[in-house]
Scaffold this motif. Structure first.
Motif: not given
Lengths: 374, 374
Positions: A298, A300, B166, B266, B291, B295-299
Motif C-alpha cells: 500500500x 500513500x 518502495x 515518507x 498514509x 507519503x507512507x507505505x506498507x509492504x
C-alpha cells in the motif's frame, strides 16, 4: 485585479478585488488563463482541509492553473511563454529547505511547505500571480487551453511512479488495474493507465446509473465500468479479476482496506484520497496476513513535484481531444463563478467522493474558471 | 534414517524412521548438519499454518537447514561442499513455472509452490535430504555451524530490499528504524539494520522484564529497547521519535495498523508476521489520511529467493560471534528433540509473538537440532 476568494467553512467563493502582485527578484508575473476546480477546492471551501495564510481571513483559491508570462522580470522566462505553476512553496520566511533543494517538495512533511490555494498561501484564481521561475513549468501554446489539467495529471504521475517503484525489487508483471472513483482525477487516471504499456485491462468503479456520460467515457477508453452498488470492492476479484494495481481516488476510507482484498498477489494499492476520521471494524488479522502472504503493498501519495508536472505535460499531449472535451464539462468566466463551483453549496462531500450509497446523478465532471482568453 | 515429523494439530514432533532418499537426476544427496526451529515450525505443529504432503499424514519438519553434499550425483556440486537449501519448490507434478523460471519463487501465489517443512513437502529435519542443485546455496565451511541462520536472515534481506524499493522513487533519507519483536528474527534484524549504512538509530520493541539476556543483546548491538507495556507502538513517535522504517516480526495484527502512526513522513512499514483472523476497530479514516498526506507505505513480505540467501550468507559472515552465541540458546541432538521445541506443548503462540500482555520470561531465543557434527 479580480480574484476568487473564500472564507473557509463560512461561505461560498466569490469575486474580490486585489492589487496586482509585484514580482520580487527571481519571480515572474504571470497572467492567468484558466484554473481548474477539484475536490480539494471543495474541502477548502467547507473548511475541512487547508487554511488561510497567516494574518488573512480569506484565501484566494486555485491550484490547477495555466497562464502566460506577462513580465519575465529577468528570470530567464520569455514574455508570452505559457506556464503551469506547481503548488508547494517554502513556508513564509523560509527561503528553502532540504525538500525544495532536492526538487522534492511533494515529500516535505507538514510545516515544511505551504500549498498555494490550499493551505497557507493564496492560490491561482486571480488575473495575475507572481511565482519564482523554478515553480513555473513551460507548456506549449497548443496545449495551454487544457493546461489546468496538468496539476491533476501530475498527481497521478507521482502516484503511479511510487506504486511501480514499490514493485521494482522483483519482476512485476501486472495485467489488470482498477481505478476507484469516477471524478475527473479517476477518469484521467483511467486514460493514463489504459495508455500505459504495463496494463492490459483497466476497470473503473463508481455509482452512476446508465446511461451516463461518465460511463461512456470509461467505455470509450476501453475500460470496464463497475457499479459499486452491485459489486463491492472486496468482491471484485470474484466478479471480475484480481487487480495488480488499485488506484484509490475517492477519499472513502473503507476502500483503502477493501483494496487489500481486491489486489492480486504482488499487487499494490495507491491511496490518494484524504478522508476525515472514521472508526470502523476490520478483520485486521486477515488483512495483515493477506498483505504478507501475497507480498502486497500500500502506497500513500500526495502532491507532486516539477518532474511530475513535466511528465504530465507529455501525457496531456497524448490524450485525445474527445476525452478532454468530455471531461471538462464547463469553463466559466468571472461573471458566472457560481457555475464553476456547482457543489459549493449543495453538499459537503468532495467531487471525487464515490462512497457507496445514493446514486450520483450529477453530470458535471470538471469545471474551470477562465480569467482571460488566449 | 532418522527424521523429525509431526501430525499437525495432533501432537508434538518426534523422531521417526524414514528411508534415505534417492537423488533423482539433477538432484544432490545432502547430509544434514543442523536445522533451526522458528515460529513457523510452531504454527505447523499446532496446525494453524501449512500442511502435510498429499497422501501423507505426517510432515517432516524443518526449513532452516545447513548440510554437506554427500553425493553430488553429477549436479556440478562437489562432495563435502556445505550448502543451505532454499524452501520453495514447484508443486508436485510440475517441473517449473514462471516464478521459478525467473528465480522468484518467493513471489509465487498460493498453489504455485510448496514449502519444504511447511506446506506440501517434507522438510529438512532428517539425516539426509535430496534437492535439485539449483536450490542448494553453497556456504563456506567456517560459516556452516551457523548456516541454519541463513534462511531467517534471507527473510529480512528480502523484506528490507522490498521496503527500500518502495522508497526508491525519491531521495529517501532515513535515520531511525524500529523492529517489532524480540524473537530470533527480530534480533537478527536489529543486528542487520544496525550494521546498515542507512539507519543511525535502531529500536526494538518487546515485553521482557529487565534484566533479560534479550535486552542485553539489543543494547550490545547499540539499539534501544522499548517495552511495549510502557510504550504502545502508536505512542513511540512521542516517547522516542518517528520511525523511517518499521519492521514487524510479531504476527500481532494490531501492530500492523499502529505502525502507520509510528512512521515518520515518507516512512515504510515492512510486515512479516502471519496472524490469524482478528476483528477489531480502527480509525480507518485517520489511517488512510495519514498514509496519503505523509507519503507512507506498507509492504508485506513472505519467503525469500536464492539471491536473498546469497546476501544472507554475506551478512552472516559479518555478524559477530558473541551475537550468534547469544541468539542460539541451544543446539540439541536427536536424543533430546523435546528440548529443541520447548514451546511445542507449552502454548500455541508463535515464538515471535510479542503481543501486549503478560511478560515473557522465557530466555530461549533460538534452538536448532543437530543431526551430525562437522
Amino acid at each position: 485585479m479580480k480574484a476568487i476568494a473564500v472564507q473557509p467553512g463560512a461561505g461560498v467563493p466569490d469575486v474580490v478585488e486585489r492589487p496586482v502582485p509585484e514580482p520580487a527578484s527571481g519571480e515572474a508575473l504571470v497572467r492567468i488563463h484558466r484554473v481548474g476546480v477539484d475536490g480539494t477546492d471543495y474541502e477548502v471551501i467547507e473548511g475541512s482541509h487547508g487554511g488561510v495564510p497567516e494574518g488573512d481571513d480569506r484565501l484566494v483559491l486555485g491550484h490547477e492553473a495555466v497562464g502566460v508570462v506577462d513580465d519575465p522580470n529577468n528570470t530567464g522566462l520569455e514574455a508570452g511563454q505559457y506556464v503551469v505553476p506547481t503548488v508547494r512553496r517554502p513556508p513564509p520566511g523560509i527561503e528553502t529547505n532540504e525538500y525544495f533543494e532536492r526538487g522534492e517538495p511533494d515529500m516535505a512533511p507538514e510545516g515544511a511547505y505551504v500549498e498555494r490555494g490550499i493551505v497557507g498561501a493564496h492560490g491561482f484564481m486571480a488575473e495575475y500571480i507572481t511565482s519564482p521561475a523554478e515553480f513555473l513549468v513551460p507548456i506549449s501554446a497548443d496545449l495551454a487551453p487544457w493546461g489546468f489539467l496538468v496539476e491533476p495529471l501530475s498527481i497521478t504521475e507521482k502516484a503511479l511512479e511510487h506504486a511501480r517503484a514499490s514493485r521494482s525489487a522483483f519482476d512485476w508483471q501486472p495485467n489488470a488495474a482498477l481505478v476507484l472513483g469516477t471524478g475527473s482525477l479517476g477518469l484521467l487516471t483511467v486514460a493514463m493507465v489504459a495508455a500505459a504499456d504495463d496494463f492490459e485491462r483497466v476497470y473503473c468503479l463508481g455509482r452512476k446509473d446508465r446511461p451516463h456520460p461518465v460511463i461512456d467515457v470509461i467505455e470509450r477508453l476501453g475500460a470496464t465500468y463497475i457499479d459499486s452498488r452491485e459489486t463491492p470492492v472486496d468482491e471484485i476479484p470474484t466478479a471480475s479479476e484480481p487487480m495488480d494495481l488499485v488506484y484509490e481516488a475517492t477519499g472513502y476510507a473503507k476502500h483503502a482496506f477493501e483494496s487489500i482484498d481486491a489486489l492480486a498477489p504482488n499487487g499494490v494499492a495507491a491511496l490518494l484520497g484524504v478522508p476525515s476520521d472514521w472508526e470502523f471494524e476490520v478483520d485486521g488479522g486477515y488483512l495483515h496476513r493477506e498483505l504478507v502472504l501475497h507480498n502486497k503493498a500500500i502506497v500513500g501519495s500526495v502532491n507532486s513535484n516539477r518532474s511530475h508536472f513535466e511528465a504530465a505535460i507529455d501525457t496531456l499531449a497524448e490524450l485525445p481531444d474527445w476525452l478532454l472535451e468530455a471531461i471538462v464539462t464547463g469553463i466559466y468566466g468571472l461573471e458566472s463563478v457560481d457555475r464553476a463551483f456547482p457543489h459549493a453549496t449543495a453538499h459537503a462531500a468532495t467531487a471525487d467522493d464515490e462512497s457507496a450509497g445514493t446514486p450520483d446523478d450529477d453530470t458535471t465532471i470538471k469545471t474551470a474558471v477562465e480569467f482571460t482568453t488566449i
